[in-house]
Structure formats: C-alpha cells, structure tokens
Design an enzyme around this catalytic site. Structure first.
Site, PDB file in Angstrom:
ATOM      1  N   VAL A  70       0.839  -1.196   0.000  1.00 32.84           N
ATOM      2  CA  VAL A  70       0.000   0.000   0.000  1.00 32.84           C
ATOM      3  C   VAL A  70       0.878   1.253   0.000  1.00 32.84           C
ATOM      4  CG1 VAL A  70      -1.736   1.278   1.279  1.00 32.84           C
ATOM      5  CG2 VAL A  70      -1.840  -1.198   1.183  1.00 32.84           C
ATOM      6  N   ALA A  71       1.978   1.177   0.763  1.00 33.59           N
ATOM      7  CA  ALA A  71       2.865   2.342   0.857  1.00 33.59           C
ATOM      8  C   ALA A  71       3.481   2.661  -0.496  1.00 33.59           C
ATOM      9  CB  ALA A  71       3.962   2.066   1.871  1.00 33.59           C
TER      10      ALA A  71
ATOM     11  N   ILE B 288       2.676   1.607  -3.857  1.00 33.27           N
ATOM     12  CA  ILE B 288       2.005   1.834  -5.146  1.00 33.27           C
ATOM     13  C   ILE B 288       1.366   3.219  -5.170  1.00 33.27           C
ATOM     14  CG2 ILE B 288       0.206   1.032  -6.698  1.00 33.27           C
ATOM     15  CD1 ILE B 288       0.867  -1.751  -5.977  1.00 33.27           C
TER      16      ILE B 288
ATOM     17  N   GLU C  48      -1.204   5.175  -5.857  1.00 28.55           N
ATOM     18  CA  GLU C  48      -2.592   4.975  -6.283  1.00 28.55           C
ATOM     19  C   GLU C  48      -3.144   6.145  -7.085  1.00 28.55           C
ATOM     20  OE1 GLU C  48      -1.448   4.573  -3.258  1.00 28.55           O
ATOM     21  OE2 GLU C  48      -2.260   2.793  -2.276  1.00 28.55           O
TER      22      GLU C  48
ATOM     23  N   ASP D  77       3.211  30.980 -40.947  1.00 31.21           N
ATOM     24  CA  ASP D  77       2.824  31.812 -42.088  1.00 31.21           C
ATOM     25  C   ASP D  77       3.097  33.259 -41.732  1.00 31.21           C
ATOM     26  OD1 ASP D  77       1.888  29.895 -43.750  1.00 31.21           O
ATOM     27  OD2 ASP D  77      -0.197  30.034 -43.075  1.00 31.21           O
TER      28      ASP D  77
ATOM     29  N   ASP E 219      -3.406  27.223 -43.534  1.00 28.78           N
ATOM     30  CA  ASP E 219      -4.832  27.563 -43.557  1.00 28.78           C
ATOM     31  C   ASP E 219      -5.570  26.969 -44.746  1.00 28.78           C
ATOM     32  OD1 ASP E 219      -3.527  29.130 -45.344  1.00 28.78           O
ATOM     33  OD2 ASP E 219      -3.974  31.044 -44.354  1.00 28.78           O
TER      34      ASP E 219
ATOM     35  N   ASP F 241      -2.665  22.664 -47.421  1.00 29.85           N
ATOM     36  CA  ASP F 241      -1.755  22.645 -46.278  1.00 29.85           C
ATOM     37  C   ASP F 241      -1.971  21.419 -45.397  1.00 29.85           C
ATOM     38  OD1 ASP F 241      -0.415  24.974 -46.830  1.00 29.85           O
ATOM     39  OD2 ASP F 241      -1.873  26.238 -45.805  1.00 29.85           O
TER      40      ASP F 241
ATOM     41  N   ASN G 107      -1.884   8.218   1.040  1.00 30.28           N
ATOM     42  CA  ASN G 107      -1.767   8.117  -0.420  1.00 30.28           C
ATOM     43  C   ASN G 107      -2.981   8.639  -1.151  1.00 30.28           C
ATOM     44  OD1 ASN G 107       0.684   7.025  -0.073  1.00 30.28           O
ATOM     45  ND2 ASN G 107       0.216   5.011  -0.931  1.00 30.28           N
TER      46      ASN G 107
ATOM     47  N   ASP H 191      -2.150  13.096   0.277  1.00 30.20           N
ATOM     48  CA  ASP H 191      -1.171  13.303  -0.788  1.00 30.20           C
ATOM     49  C   ASP H 191      -1.810  13.842  -2.068  1.00 30.20           C
ATOM     50  OD1 ASP H 191       1.257  12.849   0.253  1.00 30.20           O
ATOM     51  OD2 ASP H 191       1.746  11.122  -1.006  1.00 30.20           O
TER      52      ASP H 191
HETATM   53  P1  ATP Z   1       1.250  33.856 -46.443  1.00 31.33           P
HETATM   54  O1  ATP Z   1       2.317  34.719 -45.891  1.00 31.33           O
HETATM   55  O2  ATP Z   1       0.252  33.501 -45.434  1.00 31.33           O
HETATM   56  O3  ATP Z   1       1.734  32.724 -47.280  1.00 31.33           O
HETATM   57  P2  ATP Z   1       0.651  35.485 -48.771  1.00 31.33           P
HETATM   58  O4  ATP Z   1      -0.511  36.385 -48.940  1.00 31.33           O
HETATM   59  O5  ATP Z   1       1.995  36.078 -48.831  1.00 31.33           O
HETATM   60  O6  ATP Z   1       0.378  34.744 -47.415  1.00 31.33           O
HETATM   61  P3  ATP Z   1      -0.457  34.071 -50.947  1.00 31.33           P
HETATM   62  O7  ATP Z   1      -1.806  34.467 -50.516  1.00 31.33           O
HETATM   63  O8  ATP Z   1      -0.202  32.692 -51.403  1.00 31.33           O
HETATM   64  O9  ATP Z   1       0.591  34.312 -49.800  1.00 31.33           O
HETATM   65  O10 ATP Z   1      -0.016  35.084 -52.078  1.00 31.33           O
HETATM   66  C1  ATP Z   1       1.122  34.857 -52.867  1.00 31.33           C
HETATM   67  C2  ATP Z   1       1.333  36.002 -53.820  1.00 31.33           C
HETATM   68  O11 ATP Z   1       0.224  36.095 -54.718  1.00 31.33           O
HETATM   69  C3  ATP Z   1       1.401  37.366 -53.157  1.00 31.33           C
HETATM   70  O12 ATP Z   1       2.707  37.677 -52.802  1.00 31.33           O
HETATM   71  C4  ATP Z   1       0.901  38.306 -54.243  1.00 31.33           C
HETATM   72  O13 ATP Z   1       1.947  38.632 -55.128  1.00 31.33           O
HETATM   73  C5  ATP Z   1      -0.096  37.432 -54.984  1.00 31.33           C
HETATM   74  N1  ATP Z   1      -1.451  37.717 -54.527  1.00 31.33           N
HETATM   75  C6  ATP Z   1      -1.938  37.665 -53.270  1.00 31.33           C
HETATM   76  N2  ATP Z   1      -3.235  37.966 -53.217  1.00 31.33           N
HETATM   77  C7  ATP Z   1      -3.623  38.207 -54.476  1.00 31.33           C
HETATM   78  C8  ATP Z   1      -4.854  38.557 -55.111  1.00 31.33           C
HETATM   79  N3  ATP Z   1      -5.981  38.706 -54.420  1.00 31.33           N
HETATM   80  N4  ATP Z   1      -4.856  38.735 -56.435  1.00 31.33           N
HETATM   81  C9  ATP Z   1      -3.747  38.575 -57.156  1.00 31.33           C
HETATM   82  N5  ATP Z   1      -2.560  38.256 -56.645  1.00 31.33           N
HETATM   83  C10 ATP Z   1      -2.472  38.066 -55.328  1.00 31.33           C
END
Ligand code: ATP
Length: 870
Positions: free
Chosen positions: A281-282, A284, A286, A328, A615, A619, A709, A713
C-alpha cells in the site's frame, strides 16, 4: 424511400425532402432537429457511471487491498476492514468523478473545434455548427470545406472531393448533378452525391442534405465499428507501464519483508501478511494516473481560454517539446491590414495619393484594382469583405471618388480565372471601350516574365531587357522596405470566350502597386520569447523573398548571417543540400504547400519537434506531417482545422508561443507531481523496510498509508498540477522528446527526498516507542509522515525555493496544505475516528515534536534550494 437519391433529379430530391432551393424555414429546421436529433456520430457506447465505478476495482492494487481487508476481518481487526472498504469506495468515487470530468473537458474542447457548415435557410446564407444541420438543408460547399452530412448535388460548379475516409481512394473524385439511371451503384461511383467526412478539394456545389448523424454512410461504418477510442497519451501509457513494473518489484520486496517479519520478529503469519500488505500500500502510487489526467485536462482548458484549442491530450505533451515553429507570415505574424503605399507606372514612382487619373497607365492601375477583385468596401462605415490585398486597392480607388459598385456595373465581369496561391495570379475579362480585355493582377515575378509589352502614356512599347531590369530594380527597392508588391497587366483578347490558363501570357505590363502590412505588435515579443526558450521561429510565406526578409528582419526572425530561400531555390536543392543549409534559413518565400512538407521533414531529420501553421486545403498534409499542426480558427479552411492538432482562435503567432510555454508548464507540473507522490511513497517504503530489517513493530497500519496516499497526498499533488506557468520556463532549452519522464535526476530526487523524510519519521517512531510502546510509536510515525509530506508539497512546486515562487502565486497549494492538516487533526483527535486509525493520545509536547520533525526535511530542502539559487 422508393428510389435511391442518386437516381432522382435535383427537383425530385428537393420535393422528396420537402425542401426548396432557398432552404428550410427556421420552424422546419426546429422540427427536423427534434425528429432526427443532432448531426453527430455516436462515439462507441458510452460507459455508464455504474460500469465506470466498478472498473475502478479492477486494479491489481485494489485487489491487494481487498485481500488486506479480508485479512483484517479474519484477525478480528474489524475497524481496519471498515476503513479499508470506506477508503476503497471513496477512491472509486473519486476515480469515477475524475474520469467523467476529463471526458467532459475533452468534449467541450471538441465542440470548440467542431466544423461549421454554410447553409441556406429561408433564402439567407448562414454558418451553423455541423451538429445543427438537418435533412433537407441546402448546404453550400466550396474548396476547403469538410462535408458534414450526406447529400444530393443540386447545382454543381466543377466540384471535386476527396472521399478517402469512406472509400480509401486518395484521388479526388469529380462530381456532377445529373441523375444516374441505375438502381445499384457503388458509393465511389455515386457522382451526384457527397458523403459526410469527405473533403472538398476544388470547385463549388449546392447540396440538399439527405442524411445526417448515424444515418450517413460514415455513421453506418462507425456503427459497425462501434468501439471506444483509446485516449491515453504516451505519457499516461508510460506511467501505466511504470506502475505495472513497480507492482512486480513491490511484490518481490513484500515477499522479502514478509519473510523477514516472520523470522526476525516471530510474528504470526497474518500479522506478517499485514506488514507486507502495508508495504504494498505504501509503495504503489494509487493517485498517480488520475492526477496526470487531471493536470493534462486542466492544462487544455487553460490553453483554450488563451485562444489555443488543443484537439487531443497527446498534443499537449509534444507541445512542450517544440523546438521549431514554422509560421505563415500574412495574418499570423503580420496584421493582414494592407494599405497602399507607393505606385509605379509610366516610368514614375509616386505615392498612391499622388496618382494622376489623366495618365493612362496610372488610371488603368486603378481600373484593374477595381475590376479584377472580389472584395467589397463600404466607405460609409469603413467595413469590408474579402482579401485585404484587394480591399487596399478598393480603398485607393475610393480616395479618388470612384464608385466601386457603379464602376463594376458599368464593366461587368464576363469571365474569370480565380486567384490561387500556386499560380499567384487573378484574371478577369471585361469589355473596355468595346474591346474584350483580360485584366490581371498578381506576383511580379510571374507577371513580368509573361509580359511582352509595357504600357506608357504614349501607348505600348516592347518590353526590353532594360525596361524589365528597371521594373525589377523598383520592385527590389519597394520590397526591401517590407512592402508587398503587386503587378498589374492587361491583354486585348480575340473575343469573349471561356478562359484557359494559356491565356495568361503575352501581356502588356501596366505597373506596380506596393502595400504595407505591418507586423502584429505582439509578434516581435513572441519571437524574442521563443528565442530565449531555445525555439527557432521560421517564416513561411507566399510573398516575395525580399519583402518577406524585410518583414522578418523587423520582427526579429531574420538575423545576421541568416538567409532566405524561395520555392524555386528549394526545388533546385537535394535533401542533403537542404540539410546542410537548414539552420541558416529563417525565411522561405514563394513556397507551395509541398515545400512546407519538405521543410518540416528536414527539421524532423535533425530530431526537432516541429510546429507548422497552415490555412488552405493543400496545407493539410504538411499539418499532419508536423508534430504540432496549427490551423487558423478565423481564416482557416475546415480541412486544415481537421488536419491540425491545435487551432488558433485568434490566428495569432503569439498564441503559439504562449501555448508552447503552457505545454512546457503542464509537463513540468506533471513531473513535479510525480516527484511529490513518488518521493512520499519512497519515504514510507524506507520506513517499513527499515522496521522489518531492524525487527521493530510495523510503523504504519494499512489505513494510515491509504489515508496518506489517497487523501492527504492527492491534495498537494493536484495543487502542484495547477502551478501557474512561469516566465522562467522559457529560460530552458526545449525538452528532449526521447528523454523519459522518470529520468535519472528525477529518480535521484525521489530517493534522496524519500530518505530525507524517512529519517525524522523513524525518529518520531523511536520517540513514541520510548514513551508509549508500539501503538504510540506508530501514531507518532504516521502523524509525522503525513505532515512531512504535506510540507513537502511546497518543495515540489518548482525548482526554485518557495520564497522565489511565492506562497500567493499558487493559492491551491496553501488550501491543499490546510485541508490536509485538518484531515490529519480529525483522524488524530475526533473520538471514533481516532480508534479507527488506531491513534493514541498526543499531548502538546508530542505535537510540537511531530511538527518539528515533519518540518525538518522541508527546511533542509529549502535551504539547499536557496543556496543553489545563489
Ligand atoms: P502567407 O504569408 O500567409 O503565405 P501570402 O498572402 O503572402 O500569405 P499568398 O496568398 O499565397 O501568400 O499570395 C502569394 C502572392 O500572390 C502574393 O505575394 C501576391 O503577389 C499574390 N497575390 C496575393 N493575393 C492576391 C490577389 N488577391 N490577387 C492577385 N494576386 C495576389
């Protein structure tokens, strides 16, 4: 149902479901909710409370105790039998309550991370928790969504889904809305149906829900399997394993002690048996297993309050060992609030506000920004919907009094190629002055390479190498300031027709717009904190290398001697080359989701525990591959949340660092609680073994040890588990994930502190022996052991001395101490209870002796800590 759903037309489906393309009314939803119940899978059979309670008696230790109770009854020691039974029942009640509480806390976490669905109800698009979807609901699916119920496709826009959770087929399946003219069709071939648990990888669709919850195909499979999940974490498993081994060792020692007490002190067999039982008992621990569960569950609750939602207890353990955080940039490290800064067109670099509408290229920049964009901006209240990059362009147009809505009506969008972060372009087709024109915006490195002409105020001129170099130089200059640079181009088309990716070529380059996305103020501190804690932060972004490096420098990620790599650089590298350069790379720019997997793998090859954010739909594999996949609660797709082990409710980098600190704190607290419990047990073992070797009477009755225990404890152990996270945790390097929790240092402390407590306990025993014989000796030893272990609770709160930790920083530890002392006083002095606990009368001198002796180990440990602290 007469006909299967897949052989019906969309119209028949809707009428059979008594639904419409505009969805159900609130009242209908209510009725169906009552009829069909929530859209949830039952997770195996729930154990009833009675079963849970009985399961608490399955333990090897409990069986030993039951034997002890029987032996006590046989020796006519009925009081002991009663106490043992009472304690066992109390223990089982506590065990059941703890289990239920842990279950509940997991469930509430699950609810927080459960997916949502976009449904049309009464013609209005609303987002509801997946549990609230009912048959007949019209669900809107788009790329990144998780399908939360079975449904018949009503309208299809190139929908592609991954049904691997159902069919095992990992390739995406293309869907359509046409009815199938057959009675029997395999699941995988039901092209006009979607099934709960699949992921939308491409396109869009409108779907009428045909089945929810356990009636879905996934529900049928779940019902077949109907198994309860094993929810133990690696730590819990290794502790269970340890307890098992410990039990065997204890049995062996028990046998020795049993033999010793028979031969040396010539006790009866039953008495000697009681001696051996006392030792078991001492020894384990518990309460150990349930305390670990409680501490883990409390840790996840606390993290959830701080915006980090953990999806399982396992992740909490790995979290504390994270040594690399890949994050990101946009929105996580930065604010994702874009504002236009400088603009370059017609050979001039100027501030956005100085744009001249009379200048054709400059005016065209504004036009493309307005038309090749999906965002909306309401200048009246400053509200906006859509991509912040596009909102910034709308705000610029608004500054020149261009009415976004009117302008878009005037030049309707005829065709489009939507933005995607792999292509990094977005194109739309419009009639401009009667000419079909493709307007494109996107990454400069992609667009400039596809431009053959350059627009000037005098008209288009050929794009020469010099002009290209000049534009690149401007880009370099803007990017170096940490600005995001977007390129704009246009192209006259041969007519109005469907677009292909081939059309995004042969452009006339128009100009550049740069925008600022300031770092989140808390990012800088969080990166610094992570660095102090030996955690490397790495920026991963779709943005340009120079822009990303500039922002990384501002935040403190990019330091002297670091380099930045782009996706193209990565592609050109072998794994060996990447391994070599890896420690120096703090920024990865223009990367795709596949690159993320390579980066995670490379760090994992170095033995690091890696956290990766993501996101998008693509991914998901990288999030799964990482030790801690982190999804964005606000902007993340359902697919990414499904793949992650942690969800950031605020999309904020600082939350990741805070969660890692909490993970470390939970782990440290568990380790401290283990140290507390095991060193206390060690002290009792040493006393019992010593007594048997020296031929003394048994120092503690089983009830004494059970009392300590299980009751006195457990209180400090839980309080230790609630110790707040300290900044000091960041002064250490991340824990080596391979290192066992019961490492050599911990085992040494357990033994050393056990010995330190055992010595004064035996001193109390001898004192008692000298004035009142074995009964008084046992009472003195029991009281001293209990109190010494209650004091010891303060020693195990942390590495530092109690004066540095502060009494008030953990009020639970004071309450635990107070509660324990009251319990001890109760069993010593309350008539009836004291007979049960075989306690002899104690006067003031004895009490003071007990107090002094019990405090001695803590005094020594605290002095030792103080000296070491210096
Ligand atoms: P993260 O840092 O989260 O990767 P981000 O915005 O830099 O984000 P993306 O969204 O993939 O990465 O964009 C990549 C590139 O695409 C940007 O650097 C820009 O040149 C171009 N881009 C981003 N948004 C648009 C848009 N709405 N229309 C056209 N080109 C865009």
């Amino acid at each position: 149902m007469s006909k299967p759903w897949f052989s019906r037309s969309p119209e028949d489906t809707l009428s059979e479901l008594r639904s419409t393309p505009a969805g159900l009314s609130a009242q209908e939803v209510q009725q169906r909710m009552e009829q069909y119940g929530p859209n949830k899978l039952q997770e195996g059979k729930r154990k009833s409370v009675a079963v849970l309670f009985l399961e608490q008696f399955k333990d090897l230790l409990v069986i030993i105790l039951l034997i002890a109770a029987v032996i006590s009854a046989l020796t006519e020691n009925v009081e002991s039998t009663i106490v043992i039974f009472a304690v066992l029942i109390l223990n089982a009640v506590l065990g059941t309550v703890q289990y239920l509480k842990a279950e509940k806390s997991l469930e509430s976490l699950k609810a927080m991370s459960s997916p949502t669905a976009k449904v049309l109800r009464g013609g209005v698009r609303v987002e509801v928790p997946s549990a609230e979807v009912v048959p007949g609901d019209i669900v809107l699916l788009e790329a990144g969504d998780l399908v939360v119920a079975d449904g018949r496709i009503i309208e299809n826009f190139s929908l592609k889904v991954n049904e691997s959770s159902l069919t095992g087929e990992s390739e995406g399946v293309e869907k359509d809305a046409a009815p199938i003219d057959r009675e029997q069709v395999a699941l995988g071939d039901q092209k006009n149906m979607v099934f709960s648990g699949s992921l939308v990888t491409y396109g869009r669709a409108t779907v009428a829900v045909t089945a929810t919850g356990m009636n879905t195909e996934l529900g049928k499979i779940a019902a077949l399997m109907n198994q309860t999940q094993q929810r133990k974490t690696p730590l819990q498993k290794s502790l269970d394993d340890f307890s098992g081994k410990l039990a065997v060792v204890i049995m062996a020692i028990c046998a020795v002690v049993f033999a010793l007490s028979i031969f040396r002190s010539h006790m009866g067999v039953l008495d000697s048996l009681m001696f051996a039982v006392a030792l078991a008992v001492a020894a384990i621990p518990e309460a150990l297993s349930s305390i670990v569960t409680i501490v883990l569950a409390m840790g996840t609750q606390k993290m959830a309050k701080q915006n980090a939602i953990m999806k399982d207890l396992k992740a909490v353990e790995s979290l504390g060992a994270v040594s690399v955080i890949c994050s990101d940039k946009t929105g996580t490290l930065t604010q994702n609030r874009m504002t236009v800064q400088k603009i370059y067109a017609d050979g001039k670099l100027l501030e956005g506000k100085d744009l001249e509408l009379a200048n054709t290229p400059q005016r065209l920049l504004l036009k493309i920004g307005l038309l090749a964009s999906d965002a909306t901006y309401d200048p009246a209240d400053g509200s906006s919907i859509g991509d912040p990059t596009e909102v910034a362009l709308l705000q610029l147009a608004n500054a020149f009094d261009v009415e976004e809505e009117l302008y878009r009506q005037y030049h309707p969008r005829l065709r489009e190629l939507a933005f995607d972060s792999d292509r990094k372009l977005m194109s739309t087709l419009h009639q401009l002055d009667g000419v079909p024109t493709l307007l494109t915006k996107g990454a400069i490195d992609v667009l400039l390479g596809r431009s053959t002409k350059l627009l000037t105020s005098e008209g288009p001129v050929p794009m020469t190498e010099e002009r290209r170099a000049e534009i690149m130089a401007v880009n370099e200059q803007l990017s170096n300031e940490g600005l995001r640079v977007l390129a704009f181009a246009q192209k006259e088309m041969d007519g109005i027709r469907d677009l292909t990716l081939e059309d995004e070529n042969d452009y006339t380059f128009v100009g550049l717009v740069s925008m600022i996305d300031p770092p989140r103020p808390e990012s800088i501190q969080a990166v610094a904190d992570a660095k102090t804690g030996g955690i490397r932060t790495i920026m991963i972004t779709g943005d340009h290398k120079v822009t990303a490096s500039a922002i990384a420098r501002q935040i403190g990620i990019f330091q002297e001697g670091d380099t930045a790599l782009s996706g193209v650089d990565l592609d050109a590298m072998s794994d060996e080359e990447l391994d070599q350069i890896l420690p120096h790379v703090s920024v990865y720019a223009r990367v795709s989701p596949e690159h993320k997997i390579r980066i995670v793998s490379a760090w994992q090859r170095r033995g690091c525990i890696v956290s990766m954010t993501g996101d998008g739909v693509n991914d998901a594999p990288a999030l799964k591959k990482a030790d801690i996949g982190v999804a964005m609660g606000i902007t993340g797709t359902e697919v990414s949340k499904d793949a992650a082990s942690m969800i950031l409710a605020d999309d904020n980098f600082a939350t990741i660092v805070r969660a890692v600190v909490n993970g470390r704190s939970v782990y440290a607290n568990i380790k401290n609680a283990i140290q507390f419990l095991l060193s206390g047990n060690m002290s009792a073992i040493l006393c019992v073994v010593y007594a048997s070797v020296m031929g003394l009477s048994v120092p503690f009755a089983p009830v004494h040890l059970l009392f300590i225990n299980l009751l006195t404890d457990s209180l400090p152990a839980i309080a230790i588990g609630m110790e707040p996270a300290r900044k000091g945790l960041l002064r250490h390097k991340p824990r080596d994930p391979k290192e066992p929790i019961l490492d050599r240092g911990l085992l040494q402390r357990i033994f050393g502190q056990g010995l330190l407590i055992a010595v004064p306990v035996m001193a109390a025993f001898y004192l008692g022996l000298s004035y009142g014989g074995p009964a008084a000796a046992s009472t003195m030893a029991f009281a001293t052991l209990t109190l010494a272990r209650l004091f010891h609770g303060f020693n195990c709160r942390g590495e530092e001395s109690i004066f540095r930790l502060g009494f008030r920083s953990n009020p639970f530890s004071l309450a635990a101490f107070g509660g324990g002392v009251l319990l001890l006083l109760a069993v010593l002095f309350i008539p009836g209870l004291n007979t049960l606990f075989q306690a002899t009368a104690l006067d003031m001198t004895h009490l003071l002796e007990i107090l002094g002796l019990a405090f001695l180990p803590t005094l020594i440990i605290q002095i030792f800590k103080l000296i070491r602290g210096r």
